[in-house]
Write an enzyme that holds these catalytic residues in place. Structure first.
Site, PDB file in Angstrom:
ATOM      1  CD  GLU A   3      -2.742  -1.330   2.462  1.00 52.16           C
ATOM      2  OE1 GLU A   3      -3.179  -0.261   2.936  1.00 52.16           O
ATOM      3  OE2 GLU A   3      -3.025  -2.443   2.948  1.00 52.16           O
ATOM      4  CE  LYS A  58      -3.737  -0.023  -2.538  1.00 57.04           C
ATOM      5  NZ  LYS A  58      -4.642  -1.195  -2.494  1.00 57.04           N
ATOM      6  NE  ARG A 110       4.792 -16.193 -11.545  1.00 55.30           N
ATOM      7  CZ  ARG A 110       5.513 -16.710 -12.518  1.00 55.30           C
ATOM      8  NH1 ARG A 110       5.153 -16.509 -13.778  1.00 55.30           N
ATOM      9  NH2 ARG A 110       6.592 -17.411 -12.252  1.00 55.30           N
TER      10      ARG A 110
END
Length: 269
Positions: A3, A58, A110
């Protein structure tokens, strides 16, 4: 998921290590982690220096001296390591940027990505994000106006990146606890005093988390004593069943809008 405080920690530490240094080599192990063909990516990145690193929500933005930008979003499970090949963790890196003998390894991309964009493309990508909660003009009045537009409960609204940028699961729970407000509180039932308390807690929790390096425990480089220092200071997040630090009541772990949520039924109203 990293975050605002985690990405700000990465930004601060990487500025000290790679800004003004040229990228000497690029390795792409997973083409889906980037947005252009591998050869085009290498051609535009190799030999270019990192002119600056900034953060938006972020995301990290690696500004190249060519004007291009590498836009990073780590998403769930992503992290970075900076060091030599001998020092790096035994994990697969999807993208590697080398700076001489040391490299920046992007691990666990990923779901995340490192996209190569020009300045206009990067601005368009960021255009839908809400304001930064630590900006000087993010006042309690602005917070109240933003939240009162939503017919929802508190936590899903705090974590909506189009409403406020950079807050996720961990810090929404921590600031709600600090403010003494339940994360499932209906926004329409919040008073001016509630918004004032939430605003104070937002600044307190985020600034403290930045100061202590966020909650993610993987060190950025060998000897990194900052990253992850806030994990032990979390008072409700991921503390389900543990006694509340204020009253001793067991912390509740629940689910709200498909997200984990942690709170104290006695200290939060």
């Amino acid at each position: 998921m990293p975050e605002l405080p985690e990405m700000e920690t990465y930004r601060t530490l990487l500025v000290q290590r790679i800004v003004h240094r040229p990228v000497t080599a690029v390795e792409i192990e997973r083409e889906k982690s980037i947005n252009v063909p591998v050869e085009a990516f290498k051609r535009r990145v190799e030999g270019r220096a990192i002119a600056n690193i900034t953060r938006r929500a972020k995301h990290l933005l690696f500004h190249l001296d060519s004007g291009d930008i590498l836009l990073l979003h780590l998403m769930l499970g992503g992290w970075m390591f900076y060091g030599t090949d001998r020092e790096k963790p035994d994990r697969t890196a999807q993208v590697v940027l080398s700076f001489g003998e040391r490299s920046l390894y992007f691990i666990g991309l990923r779901l995340g990505y490192l996209h190569l964009l020009d300045r206009a493309e990067a601005e368009r990508k960021m255009s839908g994000l809400g304001p930064e909660p630590l900006e000087y003009d993010f006042t309690v009045e602005r917070l109240s106006r933003l939240l009162r537009r939503k017919r929802s409960v508190l936590k899903p609204t705090l974590t909506d990146q189009k409403t406020i940028a950079g807050i996720g699961n961990c810090y929404s729970d921590e600031m709600c606890f600090d403010a003494g407000i339940l994360p499932n509180r209906a926004i329409g039932m919040m008073s001016d005093e509630d918004f004032a308390a939430l605003h104070r807690s937002m600044h307190k929790v985020l600034n403290e988390a930045i100061r202590f390096g966020g909650y993610m425990e993987n060190p950025l480089f060998p000897g990194d004593a900052l990253t992850g220092g806030f994990d032990s200071r979390c008072v409700v997040y991921d503390r389900g069943g543990e006694p509340c630090v204020r009253c001793g009541t067991p912390i509740v772990q629940d689910e709200l809008a498909s997200r984990k949520v942690f709170y104290c039924t006695r200290c939060q109203r």
